[in-house]
Each structure stands twice: as structure tokens, then as C-alpha cells.
Design a protein around this motif. Sequence first.
Motif, mmCIF file in Angstrom:
data_model
loop_
_atom_site.group_PDB
_atom_site.id
_atom_site.type_symbol
_atom_site.label_atom_id
_atom_site.label_comp_id
_atom_site.label_asym_id
_atom_site.label_seq_id
_atom_site.Cartn_x
_atom_site.Cartn_y
_atom_site.Cartn_z
ATOM 1 N N GLY A 74 -2.425 -29.976 -69.166
ATOM 2 C CA GLY A 74 -3.073 -29.761 -69.887
ATOM 3 C C GLY A 74 -2.883 -27.459 -70.093
ATOM 4 O O GLY A 74 -3.804 -27.547 -71.274
ATOM 5 N N TYR A 75 -2.179 -27.172 -69.847
ATOM 6 C CA TYR A 75 -1.431 -25.878 -70.191
ATOM 7 C C TYR A 75 0.161 -25.589 -69.879
ATOM 8 O O TYR A 75 0.421 -26.446 -68.958
ATOM 9 C CB TYR A 75 -2.040 -24.793 -68.961
ATOM 10 C CG TYR A 75 -2.673 -25.219 -67.108
ATOM 11 C CD1 TYR A 75 -1.034 -24.333 -66.745
ATOM 12 C CD2 TYR A 75 -3.002 -26.274 -66.838
ATOM 13 C CE1 TYR A 75 -1.530 -24.720 -65.331
ATOM 14 C CE2 TYR A 75 -2.816 -25.961 -65.832
ATOM 15 C CZ TYR A 75 -1.858 -25.596 -64.659
ATOM 16 O OH TYR A 75 -2.139 -25.400 -64.024
ATOM 17 N N THR A 76 0.811 -24.608 -70.243
ATOM 18 C CA THR A 76 1.387 -24.282 -70.025
ATOM 19 C C THR A 76 2.053 -22.595 -70.046
ATOM 20 O O THR A 76 0.645 -22.305 -70.803
ATOM 21 C CB THR A 76 2.583 -25.279 -71.087
ATOM 22 O OG1 THR A 76 4.126 -24.733 -70.670
ATOM 23 C CG2 THR A 76 2.472 -24.607 -72.984
ATOM 24 N N TYR A 77 2.339 -21.787 -69.286
ATOM 25 C CA TYR A 77 2.332 -20.376 -69.665
ATOM 26 C C TYR A 77 3.684 -19.966 -69.281
ATOM 27 O O TYR A 77 4.213 -20.713 -68.723
ATOM 28 C CB TYR A 77 1.320 -20.219 -69.046
ATOM 29 C CG TYR A 77 1.870 -19.606 -66.957
ATOM 30 C CD1 TYR A 77 2.013 -19.284 -66.709
ATOM 31 C CD2 TYR A 77 1.342 -21.273 -66.380
ATOM 32 C CE1 TYR A 77 2.421 -19.016 -64.855
ATOM 33 C CE2 TYR A 77 1.304 -21.614 -65.369
ATOM 34 C CZ TYR A 77 2.180 -20.558 -64.468
ATOM 35 O OH TYR A 77 2.242 -21.056 -63.150
ATOM 36 N N PRO A 104 -16.745 -26.317 -68.080
ATOM 37 C CA PRO A 104 -15.432 -26.239 -66.670
ATOM 38 C C PRO A 104 -14.512 -26.718 -66.613
ATOM 39 O O PRO A 104 -13.638 -26.470 -66.104
ATOM 40 C CB PRO A 104 -16.400 -27.219 -65.443
ATOM 41 C CG PRO A 104 -18.034 -27.485 -66.519
ATOM 42 C CD PRO A 104 -17.605 -27.337 -68.269
ATOM 43 N N ALA A 105 -13.702 -27.752 -67.571
ATOM 44 C CA ALA A 105 -12.453 -28.359 -67.772
ATOM 45 C C ALA A 105 -11.621 -27.237 -68.251
ATOM 46 O O ALA A 105 -10.862 -26.446 -67.417
ATOM 47 C CB ALA A 105 -12.462 -29.467 -68.310
ATOM 48 N N ILE A 106 -12.236 -26.331 -68.687
ATOM 49 C CA ILE A 106 -11.287 -24.885 -69.965
ATOM 50 C C ILE A 106 -11.470 -24.069 -68.768
ATOM 51 O O ILE A 106 -10.369 -23.631 -68.568
ATOM 52 C CB ILE A 106 -11.773 -24.901 -70.649
ATOM 53 C CG1 ILE A 106 -11.932 -25.960 -72.337
ATOM 54 C CG2 ILE A 106 -11.364 -23.440 -71.618
ATOM 55 C CD1 ILE A 106 -12.203 -25.684 -73.179
ATOM 56 N N ASN A 112 -6.252 -21.819 -62.830
ATOM 57 C CA ASN A 112 -5.191 -22.229 -62.991
ATOM 58 C C ASN A 112 -4.543 -21.514 -62.646
ATOM 59 O O ASN A 112 -3.064 -20.834 -62.430
ATOM 60 C CB ASN A 112 -4.942 -23.716 -63.485
ATOM 61 C CG ASN A 112 -5.631 -24.758 -62.141
ATOM 62 O OD1 ASN A 112 -6.805 -24.216 -61.344
ATOM 63 N ND2 ASN A 112 -6.066 -25.743 -62.892
ATOM 64 N N VAL A 113 -4.385 -21.164 -64.138
ATOM 65 C CA VAL A 113 -2.910 -20.049 -65.307
ATOM 66 C C VAL A 113 -3.182 -18.226 -64.194
ATOM 67 O O VAL A 113 -2.398 -17.892 -63.607
ATOM 68 C CB VAL A 113 -3.236 -19.741 -66.504
ATOM 69 C CG1 VAL A 113 -2.153 -19.214 -66.743
ATOM 70 C CG2 VAL A 113 -2.920 -21.391 -66.746
ATOM 71 N N ALA A 114 -4.000 -18.525 -64.224
ATOM 72 C CA ALA A 114 -4.367 -16.782 -63.883
ATOM 73 C C ALA A 114 -4.508 -16.684 -62.293
ATOM 74 O O ALA A 114 -3.720 -15.830 -62.123
ATOM 75 C CB ALA A 114 -5.942 -16.701 -63.958
ATOM 76 N N ASN A 115 -4.623 -17.784 -61.951
ATOM 77 C CA ASN A 115 -4.626 -17.546 -59.981
ATOM 78 C C ASN A 115 -3.123 -17.860 -59.801
ATOM 79 O O ASN A 115 -2.690 -16.958 -58.603
ATOM 80 C CB ASN A 115 -5.070 -18.344 -59.394
ATOM 81 C CG ASN A 115 -7.055 -17.787 -59.323
ATOM 82 O OD1 ASN A 115 -7.242 -17.053 -59.523
ATOM 83 N ND2 ASN A 115 -7.415 -19.625 -59.061
ATOM 84 N N ALA A 116 -1.897 -18.467 -60.493
ATOM 85 C CA ALA A 116 -0.210 -18.491 -60.580
ATOM 86 C C ALA A 116 -0.230 -17.358 -60.168
ATOM 87 O O ALA A 116 0.907 -16.959 -59.787
ATOM 88 C CB ALA A 116 0.116 -19.549 -61.071
ATOM 89 N N ILE A 117 -0.554 -16.871 -61.116
ATOM 90 C CA ILE A 117 0.021 -16.019 -61.645
ATOM 91 C C ILE A 117 -0.041 -14.403 -60.643
ATOM 92 O O ILE A 117 0.698 -13.589 -59.897
ATOM 93 C CB ILE A 117 0.057 -14.544 -62.853
ATOM 94 C CG1 ILE A 117 0.372 -15.431 -64.258
ATOM 95 C CG2 ILE A 117 0.672 -13.737 -62.904
ATOM 96 C CD1 ILE A 117 2.122 -16.089 -63.866
ATOM 97 N N ALA A 118 -1.834 -14.031 -60.156
ATOM 98 C CA ALA A 118 -2.177 -13.588 -59.165
ATOM 99 C C ALA A 118 -1.887 -13.586 -58.007
ATOM 100 O O ALA A 118 -1.533 -12.537 -57.122
ATOM 101 C CB ALA A 118 -3.305 -13.732 -59.138
ATOM 102 N N PRO A 125 -7.317 -14.977 -55.162
ATOM 103 C CA PRO A 125 -7.323 -15.868 -56.750
ATOM 104 C C PRO A 125 -9.047 -15.622 -56.909
ATOM 105 O O PRO A 125 -10.491 -15.354 -56.158
ATOM 106 C CB PRO A 125 -7.303 -17.103 -55.412
ATOM 107 C CG PRO A 125 -7.509 -17.013 -54.116
ATOM 108 C CD PRO A 125 -7.334 -15.448 -53.940
ATOM 109 N N LEU A 126 -8.902 -16.146 -58.350
ATOM 110 C CA LEU A 126 -10.402 -16.578 -58.974
ATOM 111 C C LEU A 126 -10.733 -17.765 -58.849
ATOM 112 O O LEU A 126 -9.893 -18.237 -58.497
ATOM 113 C CB LEU A 126 -10.120 -16.301 -60.838
ATOM 114 C CG LEU A 126 -9.810 -14.692 -61.127
ATOM 115 C CD1 LEU A 126 -9.481 -15.103 -62.663
ATOM 116 C CD2 LEU A 126 -10.062 -13.408 -60.542
ATOM 117 N N THR A 127 -12.584 -18.378 -58.358
ATOM 118 C CA THR A 127 -12.656 -18.879 -58.509
ATOM 119 C C THR A 127 -13.977 -19.482 -59.839
ATOM 120 O O THR A 127 -13.915 -18.191 -60.300
ATOM 121 C CB THR A 127 -14.418 -19.223 -56.826
ATOM 122 O OG1 THR A 127 -14.878 -17.554 -57.545
ATOM 123 C CG2 THR A 127 -12.962 -18.935 -56.124
ATOM 124 N N VAL A 128 -14.602 -20.217 -59.890
ATOM 125 C CA VAL A 128 -15.001 -20.697 -60.558
ATOM 126 C C VAL A 128 -16.499 -20.656 -60.355
ATOM 127 O O VAL A 128 -17.038 -20.793 -59.374
ATOM 128 C CB VAL A 128 -15.201 -22.428 -61.489
ATOM 129 C CG1 VAL A 128 -15.940 -23.163 -62.221
ATOM 130 C CG2 VAL A 128 -13.665 -22.753 -61.712
#
Length: 128
Positions: A74-77, A104-106, A112-118, A125-128
Motif C-alpha cells: 500500500g505504500y512506497t517511499y 484509519p487505514a490511510i 508506517n512511512v514516517a516511523n520507518a524514517i524516524a 514513534p508516532l501513534t494513531v
Amino acid sequence: MQQQLPITIAPDDQFSDALKPLVAELEMWINFQALKADWYSNEDCTLSFDFTLVRSLAEKTQGLCAENWVEASGYTYHFESSCLSTIAFIALDDLVHLGAGIEPAIKMRLINVANAIAQQHGLVPLTV
């Protein structure tokens, strides 16, 4: 003059203007999450993210050098360490087919992207 937020989200040109209110809400939400997690306290290490919502990843990833891009469901970065900047594409077509729970899925894909870099920079880590 208005300063741009470190995390931006924009819909691809294929979407109607009806998506703009959701995009604005998501952008405010994720920037607030990053602020709460104290991501902006060190000006020398302010990560920036440029998210684009797309129908499918196949449309956007053709021609991209696979070794420089991380792809997940669902994503690439791509993270550019020299300027602490990330370009990311978030796919929506598979979420639309699921029906309810698109927002919520978005958010999970953005997180997921932000936390991978963080994580690479020792940030909370960010949470929902």
C-alpha cells in the motif's frame, strides 16, 4: 509569509476536489502527532515528508529505481538523507475496495512511512 508544514499530503491529479477536506484533515493530524512526539525540537534534524495519495502504486512506481525506494503493502517511499526529506506514495484503490475504515487505514500507512524514517534518527514513534 506562511511557513510550509514539514509533512505535506496531496492527492494525485486523478482524484476529484472532494478528497481535499480529508487530505487537509490528515495533514493537520500527522503534523500534530509529530509535534506531540517532539520531532521538531532539533532544527538541525527536522524530517520532511511529501506524501502523495495515488490510486495504485503501479502507476507511480514505473521507472523508479527500485534500489532507492522501499515498497510495502500500500505504500512506497524514498528517503534522501542529504536533506532529511522523504517522498512517499500512498495507494488508495485497495482501501476503497475494503469499504469502511479508509481514513484509519490511510493514517496507518502515513504512520508506517514516517516511523520507518524516524526510527533511523532516534525519534519517538508516532501513534494513531
